[in-house]
Scaffold this active site. Structure first.
Site, PDB file in Angstrom:
ATOM      1  N   SER A  22       0.827  -1.217   0.000  1.00 31.88           N
ATOM      2  CA  SER A  22       0.000   0.000   0.000  1.00 31.88           C
ATOM      3  C   SER A  22       0.859   1.265   0.000  1.00 31.88           C
ATOM      4  O   SER A  22       2.008   1.252   0.453  1.00 31.88           O
ATOM      5  CB  SER A  22      -0.911   0.013   1.225  1.00 31.88           C
TER       6      SER A  22
HETATM    7  N1  SAH Z   1      -0.451  -4.928   4.254  1.00 37.82           N
HETATM    8  C1  SAH Z   1       0.224  -4.917   2.967  1.00 37.82           C
HETATM    9  C2  SAH Z   1      -0.730  -4.828   1.814  1.00 37.82           C
HETATM   10  C3  SAH Z   1      -0.947  -6.135   1.170  1.00 37.82           C
HETATM   11  S1  SAH Z   1      -2.139  -6.140  -0.144  1.00 37.82           S
HETATM   12  C4  SAH Z   1       1.229  -3.781   2.973  1.00 37.82           C
HETATM   13  O1  SAH Z   1       1.918  -3.620   3.944  1.00 37.82           O
HETATM   14  O2  SAH Z   1       1.372  -3.058   2.027  1.00 37.82           O
HETATM   15  C5  SAH Z   1      -3.477  -7.014   0.615  1.00 37.82           C
HETATM   16  C6  SAH Z   1      -3.238  -8.437   0.958  1.00 37.82           C
HETATM   17  O3  SAH Z   1      -4.462  -8.963   1.461  1.00 37.82           O
HETATM   18  C7  SAH Z   1      -2.853  -9.346  -0.209  1.00 37.82           C
HETATM   19  O4  SAH Z   1      -1.619  -9.930   0.052  1.00 37.82           O
HETATM   20  C8  SAH Z   1      -3.967 -10.390  -0.253  1.00 37.82           C
HETATM   21  O5  SAH Z   1      -3.528 -11.697  -0.569  1.00 37.82           O
HETATM   22  C9  SAH Z   1      -4.473 -10.330   1.189  1.00 37.82           C
HETATM   23  N2  SAH Z   1      -5.820 -10.852   1.388  1.00 37.82           N
HETATM   24  C10 SAH Z   1      -6.928 -10.735   0.614  1.00 37.82           C
HETATM   25  N3  SAH Z   1      -7.970 -11.401   1.168  1.00 37.82           N
HETATM   26  C11 SAH Z   1      -7.503 -11.961   2.335  1.00 37.82           C
HETATM   27  C12 SAH Z   1      -8.083 -12.779   3.347  1.00 37.82           C
HETATM   28  N4  SAH Z   1      -9.352 -13.185   3.298  1.00 37.82           N
HETATM   29  N5  SAH Z   1      -7.299 -13.154   4.379  1.00 37.82           N
HETATM   30  C13 SAH Z   1      -5.995 -12.767   4.467  1.00 37.82           C
HETATM   31  N6  SAH Z   1      -5.400 -12.019   3.541  1.00 37.82           N
HETATM   32  C14 SAH Z   1      -6.137 -11.597   2.475  1.00 37.82           C
END
Ligand code: SAH
Length: 269
Positions: free
Chosen positions: A113
């Site tokens: 993000s």
């Molecule tokens: N927190 C991260 C952003 C990751 S993007 C950062 O520091 O930038 C969002 C993430 O959510 C993705 O890796 C995706 O696989 C995960 N995601 C989506 N649905 C999910 C679920 N039901 N449980 C756990 N993770 C999930």
């Protein structure tokens, strides 16, 4: 002389026809390095010159200055983001963009993000927590682990869940050098939260679905706040949803700005 005034070049060009460049026509010297006297002066002042390695704290300070200019005020959030080397959470080829305010691909169609969004959401989540307390937090969507590392700077305990095995592994690898004893990574479906460590003073989701899963609300402590993107049926886009559980147990929901996160999916892969 501007480029437009230059006589059309004639080819083939013979070397004996090439006149030495006059001073005004000379191409400016490219200087990949600083002149020695400047480097020595900087060393004397004890400051690192700008534009050097990403390890330079100055690069991160510029990101912090931008966040402050955009209105991030919470000292806890600023200190946490100052402490985490974002460049070590992205691919080497993208590391030079790590401190720009942009999301970047982390593989499998997911993204790390934007720093401003990370800061804004954490600030919103912490707002009800009195300064000086260290909350227990839950993150859904560890991705590459960056936000989890930021959260671990300011929390008593963080649980972060990821549903994609290769990203869970990547987050583990990225986080290992930081030795964050208060951070627990969980491989699983974050839609069910993580009951063993509940309740949480703050819950933050990095992926947006059509609703707010009930287990997140159930796992929110009195005085706690949940911040998550969610599909807004009216606009067809996502908005940030905030749910507060007051001390008496009552729940209050508010809608905030439009955002764009990857989808919250069910199950694991
Ligand atoms: N927190 C991260 C952003 C990751 S993007 C950062 O520091 O930038 C969002 C993430 O959510 C993705 O890796 C995706 O696989 C995960 N995601 C989506 N649905 C999910 C679920 N039901 N449980 C756990 N993770 C999930």
């Amino acid at each position: 002389m501007s480029a437009g005034q230059r006589p059309a070049s004639k080819f083939p060009l013979r070397l004996d026809q090439v006149k030495p460049a006059t001073r005004s026509e000379a191409v400016p010297l490219l200087r990949p390095q600083r002149p020695l006297h400047q480097a020595a002066a900087e060393r004397g002042r004890g400051t690192a010159p700008a534009g050097l390695g990403l390890d330079s704290h100055l690069v991160r300070e510029r990101m912090l200055a931008r966040l402050q200019a955009e209105g991030v005020r919470d000292a806890r959030v600023l200190a946490a983001m100052r402490a985490v080397p974002r460049h070590s959470f992205v691919d080497t080829a993208l590391a030079n963009q790590a401190y720009e305010d942009t999301s970047l691909p982390i593989g499998l169609g997911q993204t790390i993000s934007k720093p401003s969004v990370v800061a804004r959401m954490i600030e919103l989540m912490l707002a009800p927590q009195p300064a000086g307390t260290r909350p227990r937090l839950l993150e859904i969507g560890s991705g590459c682990g960056y936000q989890a590392a930021v959260l671990a700077q300011l929390a008593r305990q963080v649980v972060s869940i990821e549903r994609l095995r290769p990203l869970y592994d990547k987050a583990r690898e990225n986080l290992a050098p930081l030795n964050l004893g208060n951070l627990r990574l969980v491989y699983g479906d974050g839609r069910i939260g993580h009951a063993p460590n509940a309740p949480y003073d703050g819950i933050i989701a990095a992926a947006g679905g059509e609703d707010i899963p009930q287990p997140w609300v159930d796992q929110l402590a009195p005085g706690g706040r949940l911040v998550a993107p969610m599909l807004d049926a009216r606009s067809g886009g996502q908005v940030l949803v905030v749910i507060d559980r007051h001390a008496d147990g009552s729940l209050v929901r508010s809608l905030h700005e439009a955002v764009r996160f990857v989808p919250l999916k069910s199950g694991t892969d």
